[in-house]
Motif scaffolding. Structure first.
Motif, PDB file in Angstrom:
ATOM      1  N   ARG A  61     -17.289  32.437  -1.958  1.00 31.11           N
ATOM      2  CA  ARG A  61     -17.609  34.103  -1.278  1.00 31.11           C
ATOM      3  C   ARG A  61     -16.768  35.249  -1.843  1.00 31.11           C
ATOM      4  NH1 ARG A  61     -19.304  33.336   3.965  1.00 31.11           N
ATOM      5  NH2 ARG A  61     -17.711  35.555   4.625  1.00 31.11           N
TER       6      ARG A  61
ATOM      7  N   THR B  79     -22.116  38.880   1.761  1.00 31.37           N
ATOM      8  CA  THR B  79     -20.925  38.885   2.843  1.00 31.37           C
ATOM      9  C   THR B  79     -20.939  38.973   4.283  1.00 31.37           C
ATOM     10  OG1 THR B  79     -19.414  38.815   0.685  1.00 31.37           O
ATOM     11  CG2 THR B  79     -18.966  38.884   2.804  1.00 31.37           C
TER      12      THR B  79
ATOM     13  N   ASP C 219     -21.450  36.380   6.935  1.00 31.26           N
ATOM     14  CA  ASP C 219     -20.647  36.446   8.184  1.00 31.26           C
ATOM     15  C   ASP C 219     -21.385  36.444   9.651  1.00 31.26           C
ATOM     16  OD1 ASP C 219     -18.385  35.934   6.393  1.00 31.26           O
ATOM     17  OD2 ASP C 219     -17.951  37.790   6.976  1.00 31.26           O
TER      18      ASP C 219
ATOM     19  N   GLY D   5     -12.971  38.066  -0.290  1.00 29.59           N
ATOM     20  CA  GLY D   5     -14.414  37.719   0.714  1.00 29.59           C
ATOM     21  C   GLY D   5     -15.116  37.917   1.522  1.00 29.59           C
TER      22      GLY D   5
END
Length: 253
Positions: A186, A194, A198, A219
């Motif tokens: 990541r 990212t 998430d 990350g």
């Protein structure tokens, strides 16, 4: 309560007699042992924000075990019970389908927590660092488990065939493994990827467990998405939506 306990014991025995399931479930446990046994994987790595490879992959492997339990094992077993008419026949006994569902979900939670505990403790026996905040990590594991069990219940509710539900669950789990950084770190994700990761349960759960155990690692996107509160909210949102959909669509026959 006695009916639920009896059903829990029966479910545990039946699970132990399913070698195919156990093989899949033990993969992340064996991976944790192999990684921790490699000397280089126990040393701090700048690419992982100073964490060792063993530490960095502890949340990822935990998410792998949780996702396999929630997205593959749960819909397969529940779907089999419904397809075989077991849930319908259970209604004619003193034990209700609700007793079975309670026992079944309790077993799934126990499997996830047990796997998380094993994966977190194994590195300590090899001299690798473990979770620095174990109680926070335990809370993150429970929140992550709830999200994936809710998603698995939705699969078993909306897909009538247990094999199809399990297959789709495996494909869905694979996307969550990518979001967790299992195949590609990541820390090397572009910012847009990212952010997307998430907002997915796999990425949010892995980052939540990582942050709870070791603090913020590389990350993470900047801004609101980088907040641990946001990651908790993402997991809770997937849980609430999953439970709501499952309640409205699940049938016992």
């Amino acid at each position: 309560m006695s009916a639920t306990v009896a059903l829990f014991r029966n479910e545990a025995r039946m699970l132990a007699r399913t070698p195919g399931v156990l093989v899949w479930f033990t993969l992340p446990l064996l991976a944790a042992v192999v990684i921790a046994a490699i000397p280089a994987a126990r040393n701090p790595n700048p690419g992982f924000g100073g964490l060792s490879v063993s530490q960095a992959y502890t949340p990822t492997l935990t998410m792998f075990a949780i996702s396999m339990t929630g997205l593959v094992l749960l819909p397969q077993m529940l779907g089999d019970y419904r397809e075989l008419g077991f849930l319908r026949r259970l209604r004619t006994t003193p034990a209700s389908a609700a007793n079975l569902l309670t026992a079944f979900l309790a077993l799934m939670v126990l499997l996830c927590v047990g796997a998380a505990l094993f994966i977190a403790v194994v590195p300590l026996f090899f001299g690798a660092g473990g979770a620095e905040r174990p109680f926070s990590y335990a809370g993150a594991v429970l929140v992550s488990t709830a999200a994936f069990l809710a998603m698995g219940t939705v699969l078993s509710a909306v897909i009538s065939s247990p094999k199809a539900a399990s297959g789709i669950g495996t494909a869905l789990a694979a996307t969550q493994w990518f979001a967790s950084g299992m195949w590609f770190p990541r820390a090397m994700f572009p910012e847009w990827l990212t952010i997307v990761s998430d907002l997915m349960p796999g990425g949010a759960a892995t980052r939540l467990m990582s942050d709870a155990a070791f603090g913020t690692a590389p990350g993470a996107a900047e801004g609101w998405i980088a907040s641990p509160v946001t990651r908790v909210a993402v997991c809770v949102a997937w849980t609430v939506v999953g439970v709501a959909v499952a309640i409205r669509t699940f049938t016992w026959e």
